[in-house]
Design a protein around this motif. Structure first.
Motif, mmCIF file in Angstrom:
data_model
loop_
_atom_site.group_PDB
_atom_site.id
_atom_site.type_symbol
_atom_site.label_atom_id
_atom_site.label_comp_id
_atom_site.label_asym_id
_atom_site.label_seq_id
_atom_site.Cartn_x
_atom_site.Cartn_y
_atom_site.Cartn_z
ATOM 1 N N UNK A 1 -5.542 -8.071 6.494
ATOM 2 C CA UNK A 1 -4.869 -7.120 5.620
ATOM 3 C C UNK A 1 -3.675 -7.775 4.950
ATOM 4 N N UNK A 2 -3.346 -7.260 3.778
ATOM 5 C CA UNK A 2 -2.176 -7.702 3.024
ATOM 6 C C UNK A 2 -1.378 -6.475 2.612
ATOM 7 N N UNK A 3 -0.071 -6.531 2.780
ATOM 8 C CA UNK A 3 0.814 -5.461 2.313
ATOM 9 C C UNK A 3 1.734 -6.030 1.249
ATOM 10 N N UNK A 4 2.048 -5.206 0.258
ATOM 11 C CA UNK A 4 2.964 -5.608 -0.806
ATOM 12 C C UNK A 4 3.961 -4.484 -1.059
ATOM 13 N N UNK A 5 5.208 -4.862 -1.340
ATOM 14 C CA UNK A 5 6.251 -3.890 -1.664
ATOM 15 C C UNK A 5 6.874 -4.237 -2.997
ATOM 16 N N UNK B 1 8.752 -0.770 -7.898
ATOM 17 C CA UNK B 1 8.243 0.526 -8.399
ATOM 18 C C UNK B 1 8.256 1.610 -7.327
ATOM 19 N N UNK B 2 8.921 1.322 -6.170
ATOM 20 C CA UNK B 2 9.147 2.286 -5.075
ATOM 21 C C UNK B 2 7.908 2.541 -4.210
ATOM 22 N N UNK B 3 6.854 1.743 -4.379
ATOM 23 C CA UNK B 3 5.657 1.920 -3.566
ATOM 24 C C UNK B 3 5.361 0.645 -2.779
ATOM 25 N N UNK B 4 4.657 0.840 -1.668
ATOM 26 C CA UNK B 4 4.052 -0.267 -0.924
ATOM 27 C C UNK B 4 2.548 -0.032 -0.932
ATOM 28 N N UNK C 1 -6.625 -0.626 -0.434
ATOM 29 C CA UNK C 1 -7.017 0.362 0.564
ATOM 30 C C UNK C 1 -6.214 1.647 0.455
ATOM 31 N N UNK C 2 -4.952 1.561 0.096
ATOM 32 C CA UNK C 2 -4.126 2.759 0.010
ATOM 33 C C UNK C 2 -2.719 2.441 -0.451
ATOM 34 N N UNK C 3 -1.961 3.502 -0.742
ATOM 35 C CA UNK C 3 -0.596 3.383 -1.268
ATOM 36 C C UNK C 3 0.343 4.170 -0.362
ATOM 37 N N UNK C 4 1.494 3.578 -0.029
ATOM 38 C CA UNK C 4 2.527 4.246 0.762
ATOM 39 C C UNK C 4 3.611 4.740 -0.192
ATOM 40 N N UNK C 5 3.773 6.064 -0.272
ATOM 41 C CA UNK C 5 4.760 6.653 -1.172
ATOM 42 C C UNK C 5 5.762 7.474 -0.363
ATOM 43 N N UNK D 1 14.660 2.726 6.399
ATOM 44 C CA UNK D 1 13.513 1.952 6.869
ATOM 45 C C UNK D 1 12.462 2.952 7.333
ATOM 46 N N UNK D 2 11.219 2.745 6.923
ATOM 47 C CA UNK D 2 10.159 3.690 7.261
ATOM 48 C C UNK D 2 9.009 2.975 7.970
ATOM 49 N N UNK D 3 8.383 3.706 8.909
ATOM 50 C CA UNK D 3 7.167 3.254 9.572
ATOM 51 C C UNK D 3 6.002 4.083 9.058
ATOM 52 N N UNK D 4 4.905 3.387 8.697
ATOM 53 C CA UNK D 4 3.750 4.050 8.087
ATOM 54 C C UNK D 4 2.501 3.786 8.929
ATOM 55 N N UNK D 5 1.626 4.782 8.966
ATOM 56 C CA UNK D 5 0.335 4.627 9.635
ATOM 57 C C UNK D 5 -0.633 3.910 8.698
ATOM 58 N N UNK D 6 -1.344 2.909 9.222
ATOM 59 C CA UNK D 6 -2.351 2.221 8.422
ATOM 60 C C UNK D 6 -3.652 3.011 8.340
#
Length: 737
Positions: free
Chosen positions: A470-474, A477-480, A494-498, A525-530
């Motif tokens: 997996x790859x994550x990008x931040x 534009x306020x999204x990951x 796969x999805x967007x963290x907003x 700082x936020x924790x997100x479910x994959x």
């Protein structure tokens, strides 16, 4: 996830600063022998060459910047001058001021020097005057007037019997002063810009001067005329005459006669033959004794090979990572196109050239000997450290982005690929060749496997998951965003963290859970479910942007750093900040944890780099010692409070009865056992059985005591199983070790 383990608890980390790499040189004069003396604001720092450590530091009480200093020829006296027009004499080994006096100059002192006997001190002022001081008898001996403007150079003739002083000021002439008459006997005219350095021959009859007008002049001091002017084609800051009776053929000295070394604006050392004006040797490395970036470099006298490099001033630290075996080194990206690799033990530094613009981000591969960098020059580079010598060299380079590359991340399982994020809004995946060894100056050229338009604004951070799938990008534009790397070819979204209200600065995968951490300019700082891309937790505590985040304590804690100069340690389960490290005075851009999870390093815009060590085990050991001490003290207190009644006394039966009652529940059983310990320690069994009702009371103690022991045994067994399970756990999908 975390909330599914309500009883799960681990020993959590606690950090203290163990060492710092701080600025010790911000420009100006440098003197050295066994030690390097250099100015840094209101201090003169003494750097030991053999260890690279600052062993002494002297500072003016008024906090005024030091404008000049001089060390006596016998290395005993140090004199400093500050903007407050004070001269201070120091015992620099003890960092104690032994004497201070007014400089008499009406404006700050610009230059100073000792004579060869270490008894006379000359100070050149910005007011155009020169003062001579007898440092033994402590009075001013001469006041020399006539210079035009700032006197930026003063130097005694090495033969003190001649009683001559040379000086230079804004008129670019070299004034020769006769100290017996306090008169200027002549002005040597040759330069058309500032004279920067003077060097004398052993017999004292020849002098070489250098200047920023790109020439060096050889002077006959008997006739006081120029013998030859040598065009060196660069502004020269320093010149040194070479000894004539040594074999210097390895640096181009093939004939007898006068030769000298110059160091100037080109950043190289060159050897010149005075009689012909010809350059006979040019140092191949692009380095100078003191560079414009405040780096101090030491060379071997005969070969001009580099012995040591010290970084006097780091400027703004943009990123920092551990490197090498057992994290023995750190690699630092500052506001510069050069990388700096520090050995933590000695602070000695390698300066790596390759990028042509400011390096913005770093990341290290799993084994710690290979790392990647990216820069404003739109390129990425891969560097390799030799495991034996510790030397670092570039092995691969790639250029494909159309704007500055602001973030880079490496594959986690093996050194197979890296990913870069750029201000051109794209992410690129670069495959590495299986063999990264290079020959000569040739390096591998990288081409991107795939390019993806990832965001609508700058990509500030990229991260690869522990299993490389997996790859994550931040982004600004306020999204990951979460991408898959499992298939060949293009990456897939796969999805967007907003949820963040401002741009995202950093993204980081948990090493043990399917969780992503993000930090933002909104101070959270936020924790997100994959799994469903929902926000699991939000950590608030920084007063400004949160710039970096890393997981520690096997994924149970977070470290964050912010623009407020703070580093915070968070416990994920309780959502609490358990420790705040007042680490720096400015933005903390660099934050990295060691591979053993036992220390971390931070780097800040205040130019300081701090290595922090985990003191959890030390604190636990101290806590255990304290608990044992408290238990012993408690037992002693119980022993001192209990008076042992005679067996026939009714108090004896009451004492045993209370023990039985206390022992029936877990809350008071320790008190009951403490009383029993005192009784069994101080009374033999036959005497204890004479207590009234002793047999019945002792029979009542046995079943509850056995129950308490069984409970403790189960807890111990469970903890051992938990420890075993934790040691055997691994990330799903990762290969077995």
């Amino acid at each position: 996830h975390f909330n599914s383990q309500p009883g799960f608890c681990l020993c959590l980390h606690s950090y203290v600063a163990s060492s710092k790499i701080e600025p010790f040189y911000k420009g100006g004069k440098v003197q050295d022998e066994k030690y390097i003396f250099c100015t840094c604001g209101s201090r003169v720092n003494v750097l030991e060459i053999s260890t690279g450590k600052i062993i002494h530091s002297v500072e003016h009480d008024d906090q005024e910047d030091i404008t000049s200093f001089a060390l006596s020829c016998d290395d005993e006296l140090l004199v400093t001058a500050s903007r407050a027009l004070l001269l201070k004499q120091w015992d620099w080994r003890q960092a104690q001021c032994t004497r201070s006096w007014r400089a008499i100059h009406t404006v700050p002192v610009a230059s100073m020097t000792f004579d060869s006997t270490s008894t006379l001190l000359a100070t050149g002022g910005c007011d155009g005057t020169i003062k001579l001081w007898d440092v033994v008898k402590q009075y001013c001996t001469h006041n020399l007037k006539g210079s035009s403007g700032v006197v930026h150079l003063v130097q005694f003739h090495p033969d003190i019997s001649r009683l001559q002083l040379f000086s230079s000021s804004l008129d670019c002439g070299i004034r020769l002063w006769d100290l017996s008459s306090s008169q200027c006997v002549c002005v040597l005219q040759s330069h058309y810009s500032a004279v920067t350095s003077l060097s004398f021959s052993p017999d004292g009859d020849t002098m070489v001067s250098s200047g920023r007008d790109k020439i060096c002049t050889v002077w006959d001091l008997k006739s006081r005329k120029a013998k030859r002017t040598v065009a060196v084609y660069e502004a020269v800051e320093g010149v040194v005459l070479l000894p004539e009776n040594e074999d210097l053929s390895q640096i181009g000295v093939k004939s007898k006669g006068l030769h000298f070394i110059t160091a100037g604006s080109k950043g190289i050392l060159r050897v010149w033959e005075a009689s012909t004006g010809r350059c006979v040797y040019t140092q191949t490395a692009v380095l100078a004794a003191v560079t414009a970036e405040h780096n101090i470099l030491l060379y071997h006298t005969l070969s001009l090979s580099t012995l040591s490099q010290f970084v006097g001033y780091n400027d703004e630290v943009l990123d920092v990572k551990f490197l090498g075996k057992d994290d023995s080194h750190i690699v630092v990206a500052t506001n510069s196109c050069q990388l700096k690799v520090f050995e933590l033990l000695t602070n000695s530094c390698q300066i790596l050239s390759g990028h042509t613009d400011t390096v913005l981000s770093l990341d290290v591969f799993k084994k710690g000997f290979l790392f990647a960098s990216c820069a404003k020059d739109r390129s990425v580079r891969v560097w390799q450290m030799d495991s034996d010598s510790g030397q670092v060299h570039c092995v691969a380079q790639g250029s494909s982005h159309t704007n500055a590359v602001g973030s880079i991340t490496c594959s986690r399982l093996k050194a197979s690929f890296l990913v870069s994020g750029s201000q051109d809004c794209t992410v690129k995946v670069w495959d590495l060749p299986p063999d990264l060894s290079v020959t000569g100056a040739d390096i591998h050229q990288l081409t991107p496997r795939t390019t993806e338009k990832a965001h609508d604004k700058d990509v500030n951070s990229v991260a690869v998951s522990p299993n490389d799938k997996l790859l994550a990008s931040g982004s600004q534009d306020r999204t990951a965003k979460l991408w898959t790397l499992a298939g060949e070819g293009n990456v897939s979204l796969l999805g967007v963290f907003r949820g963040h209200r401002r741009g995202i600065w950093a993204v980081c995968f948990s090493p043990v859970d399917q969780v992503l951490a993000t930090t933002s300019a909104d101070g959270t700082t936020k924790l997100w479910s994959l799994q469903d891309f929902s926000c699991l937790k939000t950590f608030e505590g920084h007063d400004a942007s949160v710039l970096k985040v890393v997981f520690v304590s096997r994924g149970t804690q977070l470290l964050t750093s912010g623009s407020d100069g703070l580093v915070k340690l968070w416990t994920i389960k309780t959502n609490e900040c358990v420790k705040t490290l007042d680490a720096h005075q400015d933005k903390v851009w660099g934050l990295h944890g060691s591979r053993k999870d036992d220390k971390m390093v931070t780097g800040s815009a205040d130019s300081n780099i701090t290595v922090w060590v985990d003191v959890t085990e030390v604190e636990l050991a101290e806590e255990q010692k304290q608990q044992e001490k408290n238990l012993l003290q408690r037992s002693n207190e119980v022993s001192s409070l209990i008076f042992l009644p005679c067996p026939s006394s009714p108090l004896a039966a009451s004492l045993l009865r209370y023990c039985v009652m206390w022992n029936t529940n877990a809350r008071n059983c320790q008190d009951a056992q403490a009383v029993l310990q005192v009784l069994l320690t101080h009374l033999p069994p036959e005497e204890l059985l004479q207590y009234q009702g002793a047999r019945a009371h002792l029979e009542g103690l046995i079943p509850y005591t056995e129950r308490h022991m069984q409970r403790i045994g189960r807890l111990l067994q469970a903890s051992m199983f938990l420890n075993y399970m934790w040691q055997k756990m691994r990330v799903a999908g990762a290969p077995s070790r």
